[in-house]
Design an enzyme around this catalytic site. Structure first.
Site, short mmCIF file in Angstrom:
data_model
loop_
_atom_site.label_atom_id
_atom_site.label_comp_id
_atom_site.label_asym_id
_atom_site.label_seq_id
_atom_site.Cartn_x
_atom_site.Cartn_y
_atom_site.Cartn_z
CD GLU A 97 -2.80 1.04 2.52
OE1 GLU A 97 -3.82 1.76 2.56
OE2 GLU A 97 -2.50 0.23 3.43
CB SER B 161 3.85 4.79 3.04
OG SER B 161 4.05 5.42 4.29
NE ARG C 206 -27.33 -8.05 6.86
CZ ARG C 206 -26.84 -8.14 8.11
NH1 ARG C 206 -26.33 -9.28 8.54
NH2 ARG C 206 -26.84 -7.11 8.91
#
Length: 264
Positions: A101, A103, A191
């Site tokens: 990911e 940073s 849901r």
């Protein structure tokens, strides 16, 4: 020889790097960037080795539907995602996934590194005041972040604590076919939060295009073999009280005269 395909194109444009591709994506989207070539065939080959049989593609359906998951696990699929942080954190709950990911430690306000999510309810007529409040609070948070970091009052990693959960993050998400199936079935359920459900519908469409045998059956759980597993249902789909599968799905199975136990 097993080969992995790589594709950094989006909407007809090829990007030289994964970073540039990720930045070009609209918020709350995912793009398949790497996958096992001819994944269906390789799963069939792995299955045929187990059964010492001819490597027919039907073996993939049999293994998939009978839970012989190891045959499916040899195939890898990687997506680059650009989503709000509150969506990304649902991914982090997945089993058997690898993430890298961006940073926030290296994001500077002056570089224009922040995008943020605006709920559709605030885009409706008559919600201009609430929309302006939403925008104001986000922009104020960015202003404070820039002040703390540009003036070197504190390090980026501390200043990022004030940023809202709706800001965009970008990351690579790699899983084998079973990992994608496991998480996708849960996130297609009605849901699930709408933003997450729509993201995973897009992911499924891309997976099916590359490997229709591995992923072609993916749908809401009530339209699959296992049926609804929720203690509290969505209340929007009529379920068979015994199988907990959608009544419409049960009728389809009966019309096709395919036994429920096999559904090949």
């Amino acid at each position: 020889m097993i080969e992995l395909a790589i594709d950094f194109t989006y909407q007809g444009k090829e990007y030289p790097t994964l970073v540039e591709l990720a930045k070009a994506l609209p918020l709350n989207s995912a793009k398949l960037v790497q996958w096992t070539e001819d994944a269906d065939r390789f799963a069939a080959e792995a299955g045929s080795l187990c059964y010492e049989s001819e490597p027919r593609l039907g073996i993939v359906n049999h293994c998939r539907d009978s839970g012989h998951n190891t045959v499916l696990e040899h195939n890898i699929f990687s997506f680059v995602k650009k989503v709000p942080i509150f969506v990304a954190r649902q991914d982090m709950r997945a089993r058997h996934a690898s993430f890298d990911e961006r940073s926030l430690r290296y994001v500077r306000l002056k570089d224009g590194g922040f995008e943020y999510y605006i709920p559709p309810e605030l885009k409706k007529p008559g919600r201009e005041e609430e929309l302006n409040q939403w925008i104001y609070h986000h922009e104020k948070a960015f202003e404070l972040y820039g002040h703390y970091t540009d003036e070197e009052i504190m390090e980026n990693e501390r200043a990022r604590a004030l940023l809202p959960l709706g800001i965009a993050t970008m990351y690579v998400d790699s899983r084998n076919a079973v990992g994608w199936r496991h998480h996708t079935m849960k996130r297609l359920c009605l849901r699930a939060q709408e933003e997450i459900r729509l993201l995973y519908r897009s992911i499924v469409n891309q997976l099916v295009e590359k490997a229709p045998r591995l992923f072609g059956d993916l749908n809401m759980p009530c339209f699959m073999k296992q049926g609804c597993g929720e203690a509290k249902t969505c209340g929007l789909i009529e379920l068979d009280p015994v199988t907990r599968r959608a009544v419409a799905y049960e009728k389809k199975l009966k019309r096709s005269q395919v036994p429920v136990e096999t559904k090949l």
